[in-house]
Design an enzyme around this catalytic site. Structure first.
Site, PDB file in Angstrom:
ATOM      1  N   CYS A 163      24.822 -13.872  60.743  1.00  0.00           N
ATOM      2  CA  CYS A 163      24.254 -12.667  60.943  1.00  0.00           C
ATOM      3  C   CYS A 163      23.053 -12.293  60.224  1.00  0.00           C
ATOM      4  O   CYS A 163      22.680 -12.661  58.956  1.00  0.00           O
ATOM      5  CB  CYS A 163      25.427 -11.636  60.491  1.00  0.00           C
ATOM      6  N   HIS A 192      30.876  -9.381  68.100  1.00  0.00           N
ATOM      7  CA  HIS A 192      30.085  -9.548  66.929  1.00  0.00           C
ATOM      8  C   HIS A 192      29.641  -8.051  66.521  1.00  0.00           C
ATOM      9  O   HIS A 192      29.958  -7.503  65.354  1.00  0.00           O
ATOM     10  CB  HIS A 192      29.084 -10.556  66.794  1.00  0.00           C
ATOM     11  N   GLU A 193      28.769  -7.551  67.413  1.00  0.00           N
ATOM     12  CA  GLU A 193      28.428  -6.353  67.229  1.00  0.00           C
ATOM     13  C   GLU A 193      29.482  -5.019  66.973  1.00  0.00           C
ATOM     14  O   GLU A 193      29.439  -4.140  66.359  1.00  0.00           O
ATOM     15  CB  GLU A 193      27.361  -5.815  68.195  1.00  0.00           C
TER      16      GLU A 193
END
Length: 136
Positions: free
Chosen positions: A85, A126-127
């Site tokens: 990230c 993920h977001e």
């Protein structure tokens, strides 16, 4: 406007507030910041630029896409992977789904439901984790 990347884990761990039409400028900043980091980043959530709103932007097979208030309504095909990230150092192991059906609002705040698979599905997951305050 390109914004600085948020690295404050306490801020990133907060659950995002719902986005509204007044937050469209945040989406524009998110897209510009994502484009500026395209060499090392394929998706971003608003909290990564210091705005605690439920907005994500990501590379959807070569075209950037924005979602307001996304939520996963169906998932299938679990698998284990490792992700990095831009807001955090290193990588972490996580569980993802090969296919996700997402309910979201587009830039006109119209409700849409769409199924995504593969790499795009992983980016979206993920977001959305960012929107939920999950540190991945």
């Amino acid at each position: 406007m390109k914004r600085e990347i948020m690295k404050d884990v306490e801020f990133l761990a907060q659950k995002a507030e719902p986005a509204a039409a007044a937050d469209r400028s945040v989406a524009e900043d998110l897209l510009e910041t994502l484009a500026a980091h395209k060499d090392g980043c394929v998706g971003m959530a608003a909290n990564m630029i210091g705005v605690n709103k439920r907005i994500i932007a990501f590379d959807n097979e070569g075209t950037y896409m924005v979602m307001f208030n996304p939520e996963i309504v169906k998932r299938s095909g679990p698998y284990e992977t490792e992700e990095g990230c831009l807001s955090l150092e290193g990588t972490r192991k996580t569980r993802r789904w090969k296919s996700v059906k997402v309910r979201y609002q587009n830039e006109k705040f119209e409700i849409r439901i769409k199924t995504f698979t593969g790499w795009t599905a992983q980016i979206i997951q993920h977001e959305i984790d960012h929107c939920e305050g999950r540190i991945i």
